[in-house]
Design an enzyme around this catalytic site. Structure first.
Site, PDB file in Angstrom:
ATOM      1  CG  HIS A  75      -2.083  -0.912   1.094  1.00  0.00           C
ATOM      2  ND1 HIS A  75      -3.183  -0.855   1.915  1.00  0.00           N
ATOM      3  CD2 HIS A  75      -2.331  -1.929   0.219  1.00  0.00           C
ATOM      4  CE1 HIS A  75      -4.052  -1.775   1.550  1.00  0.00           C
ATOM      5  NE2 HIS A  75      -3.545  -2.450   0.541  1.00  0.00           N
ATOM      6  CE1 TYR A 204      -5.068   3.762   9.156  1.00  0.00           C
ATOM      7  CE2 TYR A 204      -5.674   3.641  11.479  1.00  0.00           C
ATOM      8  CZ  TYR A 204      -4.879   3.232  10.423  1.00  0.00           C
ATOM      9  OH  TYR A 204      -3.903   2.303  10.638  1.00  0.00           O
ATOM     10  N   PRO A 296      -3.899   0.002  19.030  1.00  0.00           N
ATOM     11  CG  PRO A 296      -5.709  -1.322  18.424  1.00  0.00           C
ATOM     12  CD  PRO A 296      -5.087  -0.642  19.593  1.00  0.00           C
ATOM     13  CE  LYS A 300       4.434   3.218  13.738  1.00  0.00           C
ATOM     14  NZ  LYS A 300       4.197   2.596  12.427  1.00  0.00           N
ATOM     15  CE1 TYR A 387      -1.062   3.799   9.831  1.00  0.00           C
ATOM     16  CE2 TYR A 387       0.081   2.591   8.102  1.00  0.00           C
ATOM     17  CZ  TYR A 387      -0.991   2.718   8.969  1.00  0.00           C
ATOM     18  OH  TYR A 387      -1.964   1.748   8.984  1.00  0.00           O
TER      19      TYR A 387
HETATM   20  P1  FAD Z   1       2.488 -12.130  21.319  1.00  0.00           P
HETATM   21  O1  FAD Z   1       2.065 -12.125  19.904  1.00  0.00           O
HETATM   22  O2  FAD Z   1       1.458 -11.875  22.369  1.00  0.00           O
HETATM   23  O3  FAD Z   1       3.184 -13.531  21.589  1.00  0.00           O
HETATM   24  C1  FAD Z   1       3.458 -14.010  22.877  1.00  0.00           C
HETATM   25  C2  FAD Z   1       3.483 -15.527  22.845  1.00  0.00           C
HETATM   26  O4  FAD Z   1       3.838 -16.009  24.136  1.00  0.00           O
HETATM   27  C3  FAD Z   1       2.112 -16.106  22.528  1.00  0.00           C
HETATM   28  O5  FAD Z   1       2.230 -17.085  21.533  1.00  0.00           O
HETATM   29  C4  FAD Z   1       1.643 -16.666  23.852  1.00  0.00           C
HETATM   30  O6  FAD Z   1       0.767 -17.771  23.683  1.00  0.00           O
HETATM   31  C5  FAD Z   1       2.954 -17.054  24.501  1.00  0.00           C
HETATM   32  N1  FAD Z   1       2.904 -17.114  25.972  1.00  0.00           N
HETATM   33  C6  FAD Z   1       2.240 -16.293  26.823  1.00  0.00           C
HETATM   34  N2  FAD Z   1       2.428 -16.670  28.098  1.00  0.00           N
HETATM   35  C7  FAD Z   1       3.227 -17.771  28.061  1.00  0.00           C
HETATM   36  C8  FAD Z   1       3.768 -18.615  29.058  1.00  0.00           C
HETATM   37  N3  FAD Z   1       3.484 -18.399  30.349  1.00  0.00           N
HETATM   38  N4  FAD Z   1       4.540 -19.628  28.686  1.00  0.00           N
HETATM   39  C9  FAD Z   1       4.822 -19.850  27.361  1.00  0.00           C
HETATM   40  N5  FAD Z   1       4.330 -19.080  26.371  1.00  0.00           N
HETATM   41  C10 FAD Z   1       3.548 -18.041  26.714  1.00  0.00           C
HETATM   42  N6  FAD Z   1      -1.432  -4.780  16.775  1.00  0.00           N
HETATM   43  C11 FAD Z   1      -1.691  -4.104  15.669  1.00  0.00           C
HETATM   44  O7  FAD Z   1      -0.798  -3.417  15.159  1.00  0.00           O
HETATM   45  N7  FAD Z   1      -2.941  -4.200  15.093  1.00  0.00           N
HETATM   46  C12 FAD Z   1      -3.953  -4.975  15.641  1.00  0.00           C
HETATM   47  O8  FAD Z   1      -5.036  -5.044  15.102  1.00  0.00           O
HETATM   48  C13 FAD Z   1      -3.700  -5.663  16.810  1.00  0.00           C
HETATM   49  N8  FAD Z   1      -4.658  -6.427  17.394  1.00  0.00           N
HETATM   50  C14 FAD Z   1      -4.373  -7.079  18.561  1.00  0.00           C
HETATM   51  C15 FAD Z   1      -5.356  -7.846  19.190  1.00  0.00           C
HETATM   52  C16 FAD Z   1      -5.100  -8.494  20.402  1.00  0.00           C
HETATM   53  C17 FAD Z   1      -6.186  -9.300  21.082  1.00  0.00           C
HETATM   54  C18 FAD Z   1      -3.812  -8.378  20.978  1.00  0.00           C
HETATM   55  C19 FAD Z   1      -3.515  -9.069  22.297  1.00  0.00           C
HETATM   56  C20 FAD Z   1      -2.830  -7.634  20.330  1.00  0.00           C
HETATM   57  C21 FAD Z   1      -3.089  -6.980  19.131  1.00  0.00           C
HETATM   58  N9  FAD Z   1      -2.105  -6.214  18.465  1.00  0.00           N
HETATM   59  C22 FAD Z   1      -2.397  -5.543  17.349  1.00  0.00           C
HETATM   60  C23 FAD Z   1      -0.760  -6.129  18.926  1.00  0.00           C
HETATM   61  C24 FAD Z   1       0.170  -7.106  18.210  1.00  0.00           C
HETATM   62  O9  FAD Z   1      -0.560  -8.230  17.814  1.00  0.00           O
HETATM   63  C25 FAD Z   1       1.274  -7.428  19.173  1.00  0.00           C
HETATM   64  O10 FAD Z   1       2.023  -6.240  19.385  1.00  0.00           O
HETATM   65  C26 FAD Z   1       2.195  -8.565  18.728  1.00  0.00           C
HETATM   66  O11 FAD Z   1       1.490  -9.775  18.774  1.00  0.00           O
HETATM   67  C27 FAD Z   1       3.427  -8.640  19.635  1.00  0.00           C
HETATM   68  O12 FAD Z   1       4.129  -9.822  19.423  1.00  0.00           O
HETATM   69  P2  FAD Z   1       4.829 -10.592  20.617  1.00  0.00           P
HETATM   70  O13 FAD Z   1       5.499 -11.756  19.990  1.00  0.00           O
HETATM   71  O14 FAD Z   1       5.605  -9.632  21.429  1.00  0.00           O
HETATM   72  O15 FAD Z   1       3.650 -11.071  21.577  1.00  0.00           O
HETATM   73  C1  PHB Z   2      -5.425  -4.571  10.798  1.00  0.00           C
HETATM   74  O1  PHB Z   2      -5.453  -4.788   9.577  1.00  0.00           O
HETATM   75  O2  PHB Z   2      -5.732  -5.446  11.616  1.00  0.00           O
HETATM   76  C2  PHB Z   2      -5.039  -3.238  11.293  1.00  0.00           C
HETATM   77  C3  PHB Z   2      -4.614  -2.272  10.400  1.00  0.00           C
HETATM   78  C4  PHB Z   2      -4.243  -1.013  10.872  1.00  0.00           C
HETATM   79  C5  PHB Z   2      -4.319  -0.740  12.220  1.00  0.00           C
HETATM   80  C6  PHB Z   2      -4.723  -1.715  13.105  1.00  0.00           C
HETATM   81  C7  PHB Z   2      -5.095  -2.973  12.641  1.00  0.00           C
HETATM   82  O3  PHB Z   2      -3.997   0.503  12.663  1.00  0.00           O
END
Ligand code: FAD
Ligand code: PHB
Length: 395
Positions: A75, A204, A296, A300, A387
């Site tokens: 995009h 947005y 979100p 980021k 962004y």
């Molecule tokens: P995570 O993806 O949370 O990975 C952590 C991993 O550790 C998971 O697989 C979990 O199962 C595992 N874990 C947890 N506890 C334990 C334990 N005790 N023992 C072993 N393993 C464990 N960001 C956006 O930019 N746009 C979005 O739309 C968006 N939607 C989101 C929706 C939700 C519900 C959440 C929670 C987050 C969202 N985010 C979004 C944020 C983005 O997804 C996260 O910033 C990203 O997943 C970070 O990656 P991570 O690997 O640090 O953590």
């Molecule tokens: C998404 O596609 O899930 C999405 C895109 C932009 C955002 C947040 C989530 O700012």
């Protein structure tokens, strides 16, 4: 009890943990990864969708970007919609050629798991009762149960990549950490729908009924969000009501219509900003959501996790290749500079685009922000460079 050793013990197989294991492997550093969910669960968890320019480049450069390059959608901008008019922000023009890639987080996770397993990497899914011990010493350890058997892995370092609700951050004594937090008074109701996206790029939309976001996962799948209460009850949102509310919040003067289709997934996400300082304690390092989360709206979260991993992998490479500890010591300081800039941007996008609780003065300021950002090239460039992602720090 089974005892073993590795160089880096990684807790969590989300994007942070998986990418770390992959980069360490490329540097010839061994790791073992423990994850409390199943592989299937990790590969289906629907979350973020936008990859910054540098994130997509890093995945491609390190050999895990093949499918992303084929299936990801490049995009060149986003639309900001308010007062029923759309305004385009053109990224390449404002950032010297940069763009974003729309590719689901779960697709990144699938690609990284496949690459790790193909390279003989060890990921233990479905582990229970993970604890981390001895972080202040030279051989911290991971203790857990896997397939009914108690295991202890002695490590040089432990990477806490276990997300916001994980065990690593709480295992650091509370008086060693400073917590910064902002809980927002709204959440997002998100849906996946089997219908072609109604726009070529993300929209947005700020509307008097609340914020709405149009995103996508593929040419056939739309991802849409509605601002709601953080405790919103999904039972009150049958599909028809969701589409009706989305139609109203995206409505324009030109009678633009959102295409509707079967909803295949629904969920509510609360919103908060959260940072702990420092992001390290002895030989335990926190990466991604374990150390910080953002609302979100700025897309980021996943990208910040990738930036932490990049710094930590380089610090470990400097340690194992040259015996240097300087980057490890500065890990937190280096990451936090980017983290706080992402918190700032996400806070700004969130406040500006959402409708918040009756403060009319603030509402006018937010409208003025949007007027300004769509009318001034300098302001537009500031939005665009944040962004698409600020440049990675030299490390
Ligand atoms: P995570 O993806 O949370 O990975 C952590 C991993 O550790 C998971 O697989 C979990 O199962 C595992 N874990 C947890 N506890 C334990 C334990 N005790 N023992 C072993 N393993 C464990 N960001 C956006 O930019 N746009 C979005 O739309 C968006 N939607 C989101 C929706 C939700 C519900 C959440 C929670 C987050 C969202 N985010 C979004 C944020 C983005 O997804 C996260 O910033 C990203 O997943 C970070 O990656 P991570 O690997 O640090 O953590
Ligand atoms: C998404 O596609 O899930 C999405 C895109 C932009 C955002 C947040 C989530 O700012």
């Amino acid at each position: 009890m089974k005892r073993s050793k590795t160089q880096v013990g990684i807790v969590g197989a989300g994007p942070a943990g998986l990418l770390l294991a992959h980069l360490l492997h490329l540097h010839g550093i061994e790791s073992v990864q423990v994850e409390n969910r199943s592989r299937n669960y990790c590969e289906r968890r629907i979350r973020a969708g936008v990859l910054e320019h540098g994130t997509a480049e890093l995945l491609a450069e390190t050999g895990v970007g093949e499918r992303m390059k084929r299936e990801g959608l490049i995009h060149h901008g986003i639309y900001l919609r308010f007062r029923r008019k759309s305004h385009h922000i053109n990224f390449p023009e404002l950032t010297g050629g940069k763009s974003i890639t729309v590719y689901g987080q779960h697709e990144v996770v699938k690609d990284l798991i496949a690459a790790r397993l193909a390279a003989g990497g060890r990921i233990l899914f479905g582990v229970e009762d993970v604890t981390v011990e001895g972080m202040k010493g030279k051989a911290p350890s991971l203790r857990f149960r896997h397939a009914g058997e108690e295991q202890v892995i002695s490590c040089d370092f432990i990477a806490g990549c276990d997300g916001f609700h994980g065990v690593c951050r709480p295992s650091i004594p509370a008086n060693e950490l400073r917590v910064y937090e902002e809980v927002y008074p709204f959440g997002w109701l998100g849906i996946l729908a089997r219908v072609a996206p109604s726009s070529d790029e993300l929209i947005y939309s700020r509307h008097e009924r609340g914020f709405a976001l149009l995103s996508m996962r593929s040419p056939q799948v739309s991802r849409l969000y509605l601002q709601c209460s953080p405790e919103e009850d999904l039972a009150r949102w049958p599909d028809g009501r969701i589409w009706q509310e989305l139609q109203e919040r995206f409505a324009t003067e030109e009678k633009w219509k959102l295409k509707e289709g079967p909803i295949t997934q629904k969920g509510v996400t609360a919103m908060r900003g959260f940072v702990v300082e420092p992001m390290q304690y002895g030989r335990l390092f926190l990466l991604g959501d374990a150390a910080h989360i953002v609302p979100p709206t700025g897309a980021k979260g996943l990208n910040l996790a990738v930036a932490d991993v990049r710094v930590f992998a380089r610090a470990l490479d400097a340690f194992y290749t040259h015996g240097k500890t300087e980057l490890l010591e500065r890990y937190s300081e280096i990451c936090l500079r980017r983290v706080w800039k992402a918190e700032r941007f996400s806070n700004w996008m969130t406040r500006t685009l959402h409708l918040g609780g009756g403060d009319e003065y603030a509402e006018r300021i937010h409208e003025a922000e949007l007027d300004y950002v769509t009318g001034s090239r300098a302001a537009m460039a500031a939005l665009a460079e944040n962004y698409v992602g600020l440049p990675f720090e030299e490390v």
